[in-house]
Design a protein around this motif. Structure first.
Motif, PDB file in Angstrom:
ATOM      1  N   GLY A 158       0.795  -1.224   0.000  1.00  0.00           N
ATOM      2  CA  GLY A 158       0.000   0.000   0.000  1.00  0.00           C
ATOM      3  C   GLY A 158       0.822   1.266   0.000  1.00  0.00           C
ATOM      4  O   GLY A 158       0.388   2.286   0.497  1.00  0.00           O
ATOM      5  N   GLY A 159       2.029   1.212  -0.556  1.00  0.00           N
ATOM      6  CA  GLY A 159       2.896   2.390  -0.498  1.00  0.00           C
ATOM      7  C   GLY A 159       2.983   3.149  -1.799  1.00  0.00           C
ATOM      8  O   GLY A 159       4.014   3.742  -2.070  1.00  0.00           O
ATOM      9  N   ALA A 160       1.926   3.145  -2.600  1.00  0.00           N
ATOM     10  CA  ALA A 160       1.872   3.831  -3.895  1.00  0.00           C
ATOM     11  C   ALA A 160       2.748   3.106  -4.917  1.00  0.00           C
ATOM     12  O   ALA A 160       3.749   2.503  -4.568  1.00  0.00           O
ATOM     13  CB  ALA A 160       2.288   5.278  -3.797  1.00  0.00           C
ATOM     14  N   SER A 182       8.229   2.425   1.554  1.00  0.00           N
ATOM     15  CA  SER A 182       8.140   1.084   0.991  1.00  0.00           C
ATOM     16  C   SER A 182       9.086   0.113   1.682  1.00  0.00           C
ATOM     17  O   SER A 182       8.974  -1.090   1.511  1.00  0.00           O
ATOM     18  CB  SER A 182       8.473   1.132  -0.494  1.00  0.00           C
ATOM     19  OG  SER A 182       9.770   1.648  -0.668  1.00  0.00           O
ATOM     20  N   THR A 183      10.047   0.627   2.449  1.00  0.00           N
ATOM     21  CA  THR A 183      11.085  -0.232   3.000  1.00  0.00           C
ATOM     22  C   THR A 183      10.761  -0.715   4.403  1.00  0.00           C
ATOM     23  O   THR A 183      11.009  -1.856   4.744  1.00  0.00           O
ATOM     24  CB  THR A 183      12.422   0.530   3.047  1.00  0.00           C
ATOM     25  OG1 THR A 183      12.526   1.290   1.879  1.00  0.00           O
ATOM     26  CG2 THR A 183      13.571  -0.409   3.170  1.00  0.00           C
ATOM     27  N   VAL A 184      10.238   0.194   5.214  1.00  0.00           N
ATOM     28  CA  VAL A 184      10.100  -0.127   6.635  1.00  0.00           C
ATOM     29  C   VAL A 184       8.690  -0.636   6.908  1.00  0.00           C
ATOM     30  O   VAL A 184       7.714   0.076   6.667  1.00  0.00           O
ATOM     31  CB  VAL A 184      10.376   1.135   7.486  1.00  0.00           C
ATOM     32  CG1 VAL A 184      10.377   0.786   8.955  1.00  0.00           C
ATOM     33  CG2 VAL A 184      11.693   1.757   7.069  1.00  0.00           C
ATOM     34  N   LEU A 233       2.993  -0.905   6.865  1.00  0.00           N
ATOM     35  CA  LEU A 233       2.089  -1.885   7.491  1.00  0.00           C
ATOM     36  C   LEU A 233       1.787  -3.080   6.596  1.00  0.00           C
ATOM     37  O   LEU A 233       0.855  -3.826   6.854  1.00  0.00           O
ATOM     38  CB  LEU A 233       0.763  -1.223   7.920  1.00  0.00           C
ATOM     39  CG  LEU A 233       0.899  -0.039   8.865  1.00  0.00           C
ATOM     40  CD1 LEU A 233      -0.453   0.588   9.111  1.00  0.00           C
ATOM     41  CD2 LEU A 233       1.542  -0.452  10.169  1.00  0.00           C
ATOM     42  N   THR A 234       2.531  -3.234   5.495  1.00  0.00           N
ATOM     43  CA  THR A 234       2.310  -4.395   4.635  1.00  0.00           C
ATOM     44  C   THR A 234       3.657  -5.065   4.422  1.00  0.00           C
ATOM     45  O   THR A 234       4.274  -4.938   3.361  1.00  0.00           O
ATOM     46  CB  THR A 234       1.723  -3.983   3.276  1.00  0.00           C
ATOM     47  OG1 THR A 234       2.541  -2.943   2.735  1.00  0.00           O
ATOM     48  CG2 THR A 234       0.322  -3.497   3.397  1.00  0.00           C
TER      49      THR A 234
END
Lengths: 571, 193, 109
Positions: A149-151, A159-161, A166-167
């Motif tokens: 869910g990070g675009a 997108s890394t952490v 949360l995914t």
């Protein structure tokens, strides 16, 4: 290799093509036409998934917090996952496979006059890797935490952490799926380029190649040249996620801006990777249905080279507000505005082709003309965004989103429908129902404008992208703005409903449609000289080419078209 | 040369055999993958990112020996190509297996280096230098392994007497893998200033 | 197929490559950065060129292959120099001028 060697092989070639069992014909084919079908149907299935996502999140925006029919309540995490995967699917699993892989596979060997791709088994492998990548992506929706869910741009550190996005596993599977997809298209691309470079029919010179083949090849070369750094970047991002390196994390000395550069160094040429095939498809359709020689074949070709070259030096216009060096921003503004020149020149050539032609408004032609119209709006709004001063305000607003969809919707969806309606008789040997096709055209094109034109105004009003629920923002939750959102969503639902007509028409015509003649549109290119659908091995006798692809309405000839393989002494 | 496959495979509008043309496209796309990583590494290094002085910890002797091994294996694969052109299948077979042997020696030295570094605490997450070191040499090692597997398959093909042109193609690939190492060697082992 | 050209003497090329390898390994022992730079990277370029033109037969290949390879390298150069100002300059890349006292850099960290 000499021409005589080719001739000897031509004589012996009919015996290679015996009947194949079901498994080898439909599941594990090496025939380029069947692989093209596999790509196309996989792409269409993914388009249904991507379209469903857009329906769900548009409903959430129009009626926040209410239960969406066919889905239910949309949570914030699910909303993010759908927005992200809608973008990813539509670009990597719809536009790429349908426009490049399906039509590239179908058209390159037929239009170049050879019996298959140069590496048929490599072709099969690249489809299989592609299928696996699609399955990995679909699988990622069902792991713990849901899909990524990070675009779709996957900027680190989000997108890394895992604590941020949360995914945890969704993000890793997403990057894995994208990387597999790249590998598949690298293999496929090598195959395409080599086929078009090496396996052309005798007599087909560089300037006799149909524009769509040229454009597919240029697109694939752009892809292969730009994707390398992103594959490297995907490996680095994956290791950041799973092993704990810090390539893109400032906490360990890395730099998140580096990912943005790696991503957009690929991401911007990618726009032209999907644009050029559609441009080529439109060129074919426009010349056939205006019965006129393509205006400025060489000009169009050279502008495509210019576009390809320039597309590598514009990428940072996506990052004007990301904290890049303002001096570099100046450079990228200039190159971004420059690239509109070759594209505009191309569009002008198409319009000049229409001028004075005897135009037939068959469905493919309607799609092609609507492409020119819609892409023009997309291109012109792009000039606003390319100027860094304006982009500071517009960045990540719905203006960007509307601009983007005014380029990508024409490219992907309109281009896809144009190509399908045009080549359907060749692919399946039957004609599509013209009335239903026209209803579907108007039912798609009008709602499309109703969806995205209002979004320009929402963007100008300051509406930001990727927001789950606008009622949390008093400035954006006014009744006027909400009405516009409801209008856009309603238009989307209407457009999606009209796709049912297309699906019905597609499958009904495939089995029950009127039988198609070999050359229903009276076109010149080589694929129309073989039976519909072409048999395994394409040509009974491999053709020789005598002229370019656009000799329509030549003075002094009885018929107004002149197939490429017709010897000059015949009429 | 085999006559299997479609006619398309045997055409050659450019004058370059299809397989070789495709191999060059593979090399071109690999240039971007490794080039992208090398560019990122150089950017961080020139930026003076902390940790890059650890280049002095890598063993120049091991790196130089590995360069030597790869150079030699490049020689043997090109000799295999020369042998197959003059029709000496057995000789070509032997040269290919010499090359595979070179690959194995390379990997053994690499394993020795990796384990030594990991024991002394320089793991992949230690700092950016080591992240790049393991990522890039690891990716390179994967290419070495891939090349060895393909070579083994080809060696038996040519004993049976077909697909001779593939010796040249795997040769081009192997030389490219060698080329990448030629650049990785000074980056990771020598340039420790 | 190839075979129309005479082969270079592969063993001789290999011999020169090994000599170059020794030089590039010994060079840094002088501990002069500029010499290290030349012996390490200059020689790497020379070696790469030798391998490409002789072992990979680029010498005898059609011009289009040269064109492909050189375009790849030029594009990599474009990538490097497009990215370099952002990744290598942590100072002075803000919208306000703060090169003199570094204050905004610290503020950013």
């Amino acid at each position: 290799m000499s021409q005589s060697a080719t001739a000897i092989q031509t004589d012996t070639h009919a015996e290679h093509h015996e009947e194949l069992s079901f498994l080898y014909k439909y599941i594990l084919p090496v025939d380029h036409k069947m692989i093209a079908m596999q790509y196309m149907f996989t792409g269409l299935i993914m388009a249904v998934i991507g379209g469903f996502f857009s329906y769900v999140f548009r409903m959430q925006l129009a009626f926040p917090g209410e239960s969406v029919p066919l889905y239910g309540i949309v949570g914030p995490g699910e909303y993010n996952m759908m927005v992200t995967n809608h973008g990813t699917i539509m670009i990597f699993w719809v536009a790429m496979p349908v426009l490049i892989a399906a039509f590239g596979n179908y058209l390159i060997p037929l239009m170049c006059g050879c019996d298959d791709m140069v590496f048929p088994r490599l072709n099969r492998l690249s489809y299989q890797i592609f299928l696996v990548s699609a399955l990995v992506l679909i699988f990622s929706f069902f792991v713990k935490g849901g899909g990524f869910g990070g675009a779709w741009t996957a900027y680190p550190p989000l997108s890394t952490v895992p604590e941020y996005n949360l995914t945890d596993w969704g993000a890793s599977l997403w990057i894995l799926a994208v990387a597999l997809e790249f590998v598949s298209f690298l293999l496929g691309g090598i195959n395409f380029v080599t086929t078009a470079m090496n396996a052309r029919a005798p007599g087909m010179k560089m300037m006799d190649i149909p524009i769509v083949v040229w454009f597919l090849v240029i697109a694939v070369i752009l892809f292969m040249a730009s994707v390398g750094p992103l594959i490297a970047g995907a490996v680095m991002l994956f290791m950041d996620q799973r092993i704990g390196t810090t390539f893109f994390l400032p906490s360990g000395g890395g730099d998140p801006l580096l990912w943005e550069h790696l991503f957009w160094f690929f991401g911007h040429p990618e726009v032209y990777v999907v644009l050029l095939p559609t441009m080529g498809i439109v060129a074919e359709i426009i010349t056939v249905f205006s019965r006129k020689k393509l205006f400025g074949y060489r000009t169009i070709l050279y502008t495509a080279f210019a576009t390809g070259g320039l597309s590598f030096v514009v990428w940072a216009h996506h990052q004007f507000v990301a904290g890049i060096d303002p001096r570099m921003a100046n450079v990228f503004v200039v190159t971004t505005l420059l690239i509109s020149i070759p594209i505009a020149e191309m569009l002008f050539s198409y319009i000049a082709t229409l001028y004075g032609g005897s135009i037939e408004f068959k469905t493919p032609m309607l799609w092609a003309l609507s492409f020119l119209f819609a892409f023009l709006i997309g291109g012109v709004t792009g000039i606003y965004l390319g100027a860094s001063a304006l982009d500071v305000y517009f960045h990540d607003s719905y203006f960007v989103l509307a601009h983007f969809h005014y380029t990508f919707f024409p490219i992907t969806i309109i281009g896809m429908f144009a190509a399908i309606t045009y080549w359907f008789p060749k692919m399946f040997g039957r004609m599509m129902n013209e009335t239903l096709s026209k209803i579907h055209f108007w039912g798609t094109f009008i709602p499309f404008n109703c969806i995205f034109l209002p979004l320009f105004f929402l963007g100008l009003a300051g509406q930001h992208r990727r927001i789950y629920n606008f009622s949390h923002y008093p400035d954006l939750a006014t009744e006027n703005l909400q009405d516009v959102r409801v209008f856009a969503t309603t238009s989307l639902v209407i457009m999606l409903l009209f796709q049912g007509i297309f699906l019905y028409n597609f499958f009904y015509s495939m089995f029950k449609g009127e039988k198609a003649p070999d050359n229903p549109w009276k076109a010149n290119t080589l694929e129309w000289t073989v039976p519909s659908p072409p048999q395994h091995g394409n040509f009974k006798k491999l053709p020789t080419v005598y002229r370019g692809a656009y000799e329509y309405s030549v003075p002094g000839r009885e018929s107004d078209y002149w197939p490429q393989n017709m010897p000059p002494d015949k009429n | 040369m085999s006559n299997r496959g479609p006619v398309a495979t045997h055409r050659s509008s450019t004058g370059i055999p299809t397989g070789r043309l495709a191999t060059w496209w593979v090399v071109a796309s690999e240039i971007f993958i490794f080039g992208g990583l090398i560019a990122c590494f150089v950017l961080f290094k020139l930026n003076g990112t902390p940790g890059f002085e650890d280049a002095s910890k890598t063993s120049v002797a091991a790196g130089a020996f590995n360069t030597f091994v790869l150079l030699t294996s490049s020689l043997t694969i090109v000799l295999a190509h020369a042998a197959i052109e003059s029709g000496e299948r057995k000789k070509a077979f032997n040269y290919i297996w010499c090359t595979i042997g070179g690959g194995i020696v390379f990997l053994i030295v690499k394993t020795y280096e990796y384990s030594g570094k990991i024991i002394s605490g320089d793991t992949i997450t230690e700092n950016l230098f080591w992240s790049f070191y393991y990522t890039m040499t690891g990716l390179h090692a994967l290419h070495v392994i891939g090349g060895m597997v393909i070579m083994a398959l080809i060696s038996f093909d040519i004993l049976k007497g077909y697909n001779f042109q593939r010796v040249e193609l795997i040769g081009i690939y192997w030389h490219f893998v060698d080329l990448v190492w030629i650049f990785l060697f000074p980056l990771f082992y020598i340039a420790n200033f | 197929m190839s075979g129309t050209h005479t082969h270079p003497n592969y063993v001789k090329i290999w011999f020169w490559l090994v000599i170059l390898l020794v030089i590039s390994t010994v060079g840094p022992m002088l501990e002069i950065p500029i010499i290290t730079l030349i012996t390490a990277f200059g020689i790497a370029v020379v070696k790469a060129f030798m391998v490409a033109s002789n072992f990979m037969h680029l010498k005898f290949e059609k011009h289009i292959i040269w064109f492909m390879m050189i375009m790849s390298l030029i594009l990599l150069g474009v990538f490097f120099f497009g990215v370099a100002p952002d990744i290598m300059q942590t100072k002075g890349d803000q919208w306000i001028d703060c090169i003199s006292d570094n204050s905004c850099v610290e503020q950013r960290l």
